[in-house]
Design a protein around this motif. Structure first.
Motif, short mmCIF file in Angstrom:
data_model
loop_
_atom_site.label_atom_id
_atom_site.label_comp_id
_atom_site.label_asym_id
_atom_site.label_seq_id
_atom_site.Cartn_x
_atom_site.Cartn_y
_atom_site.Cartn_z
N GLY A 57 0.77 -1.23 0.00
CA GLY A 57 0.00 0.00 0.00
C GLY A 57 0.80 1.28 0.00
O GLY A 57 0.24 2.37 0.10
N GLY A 114 2.33 2.64 -2.39
CA GLY A 114 2.15 3.41 -3.62
C GLY A 114 2.99 2.92 -4.79
O GLY A 114 3.21 3.65 -5.75
N LYS A 115 3.42 1.68 -4.74
CA LYS A 115 4.29 1.14 -5.79
C LYS A 115 3.60 1.14 -7.15
O LYS A 115 4.19 1.53 -8.15
N SER A 116 2.35 0.70 -7.18
CA SER A 116 1.65 0.62 -8.47
C SER A 116 1.36 2.01 -9.02
O SER A 116 1.50 2.25 -10.22
N THR A 117 0.96 2.90 -8.14
CA THR A 117 0.72 4.28 -8.56
C THR A 117 2.00 4.87 -9.15
O THR A 117 1.99 5.50 -10.21
N ARG A 162 -5.59 1.37 -13.00
CA ARG A 162 -4.55 2.40 -13.07
C ARG A 162 -3.75 2.30 -14.35
O ARG A 162 -3.36 3.28 -14.95
N ASN A 176 7.27 8.26 -0.44
CA ASN A 176 6.03 8.58 -1.16
C ASN A 176 4.98 9.04 -0.14
O ASN A 176 5.20 8.96 1.07
N ASP A 201 2.62 14.04 0.94
CA ASP A 201 1.54 14.97 1.31
C ASP A 201 1.06 14.70 2.73
O ASP A 201 0.26 15.44 3.28
N ALA A 259 2.96 10.43 -5.45
CA ALA A 259 2.72 9.72 -6.72
C ALA A 259 1.32 9.99 -7.27
O ALA A 259 1.15 10.16 -8.48
#
Ligand SMILES: Nc1nc2c(ncn2[C@@H]2O[C@H](COP(=O)(O)OP(=O)(O)OP(=O)(O)O)[C@@H](O)[C@H]2O)c(=O)[nH]1
Ligand SMILES: [Mg+2]
Length: 328
Positions: A59, A61-64, A102, A195, A198, A241
């Motif tokens: 979770g 954010g690797k795929s994003t 995505r 990542n 924010d 990302a």
């Protein structure tokens, strides 16, 4: 695939035909008897692609990030391959569906080759099939191949060892960092990405990582980019990302690492190590297969009962077994 089809298939893949690439990857993934012939046909066409492994906790954010990297690289007109390794872990349930959504913006781009590979059902995980798939994408003229794995275990670390450049993603908060450290992924990082910058605590996580990098927290004697003047200083890049922030900088960092790898001879060294372990794995597999073929007297079941009966110790039994497969 009929014998005569193979050169044609490889030639089509080399020209970047999606169907040919997909077919070759299926072929190697199934591990059929064509494997050596495919490997031989691909060998002269490989060695160019920059293989980038992305790993980190579930979770993070690797795929994003993979999708954003594809966008950046395509904007520079580079050909990109993506291998998403599904570890079949309880964490990733349903994640692949989201990834497909995505990735769908890239699905019609003929300069992008996307492949999901399931780790389940393979003895020893995916370690053996991944180099084959990488060679196919390399031969297909991919400038960059991205491999996404979840960093929660040893098999992921093994897959990351296939990459020229390993990116370890972390999110703000101590929990992720500790988790990554436990999984051993910190030791394989060439680049750190914080990542979800924010979120609260991003500055602290960046500071922690920078301190760690400066102290040279490496377990492998420094050959993978210890923080010396002559070596590679592991950068810590912040990204968001989901908003594409920090992505252009990350691409620049990745390109810098590739230049460093080439200039320092480190890429060559890593590729030699990789080729060596692949040869060893193939040879071990063959030895294992030949051991399995020894049946009856001198086979494992017979030797085992003699060990139980006290006639043999396990070492002598192993000697006898080995003697049965020695040539001559
Ligand atoms: N706030 C915030 N959320 C993000 C950021 N990047 C990704 N996300 C969100 O985090 C969630 C997980 O992102 P993924 O890209 O699926 O993460 P992953 O590491 O591939 O997950 P697994 O493959 O399941 O391990 C999604 O809801 C993303 O929208 C970011 O920079 N900031
Ligand atoms: Mg993912």
């Amino acid at each position: 695939v009929r014998r005569l089809d193979l050169p044609i298939l490889v030639e089509r893949a080399r020209r970047g035909e999606q169907l040919a690439v997909a077919r070759l990857i299926s072929l190697v993934e199934n591990g059929g008897p064509e494997l050596p012939a495919v490997a031989a046909a691909l060998a002269p066409l490989t060695g160019r692609a920059h293989v980038i492994g992305l790993t980190g906790p579930p979770g993070v954010g690797k795929s994003t990030m993979t999708s954003e990297l594809v966008r950046q690289l395509r904007a520079q007109n580079r050909r990109v391959g993506v291998l998403a390794i599904d570890p079949s872990s309880p964490f990733s349930g349903g994640a692949l569906l989201g990834d497909r959504v995505r990735m769908s913006e890239h699905a019609t781009d003929d300069g992008v080759f996307i492949r999901s590979m399931a780790a389940r059902g393979h003895l020893g995980g995916l370690a053996w099939a991944t180099p084959h798939a990488l060679r196919v994408l390399d031969a297909a003229g991919c400038d960059v191949v991205l491999i996404e794995t979840v960093g929660v275990g040893q098999s992921e670390v093994e897959i990351v060892a296939l990459a020229d450049t390993t990116v370890v993603l972390l999110a703000p908060g101590a929990g992720d960092g500790i988790q990554a450290a436990k999984a051993g992924v910190l030791e394989v990082a060439d680049v750190f990405v914080v990542n979800k910058a924010d979120r609260d605590g991003a500055d602290q996580t960046v500071r922690d990582l920078r301190r760690m990098v400066t102290l040279g927290v490496r377990a492998d004697g420094g050959t993978r980019g210890a923080p010396t003047d002559a070596g590679w200083r592991i950068p810590v890049q912040r990204t968001v990302a989901v908003r594409g922030e920090g992505m252009a900088q990350l691409v620049a960092v990745l390109d810098a690492h590739r230049r460093w790898l080439d200039g320092s001879g480190e890429r060559e060294r890593r590729r030699l190590v990789r080729a060596g372990s692949e040869i060893q794995a193939i040879a071990l597999e063959r030895v294992r297969a030949r051991l399995d073929q020894v049946r009856g007297a001198g086979g494992v079941p017979e030797l085992a009962s003699r060990v139980l009966a006290g006639e043999l110790d396990p070492y002598r039994a192993a000697d006898e077994l080995m003697a049965r497969i020695e040539p001559g």
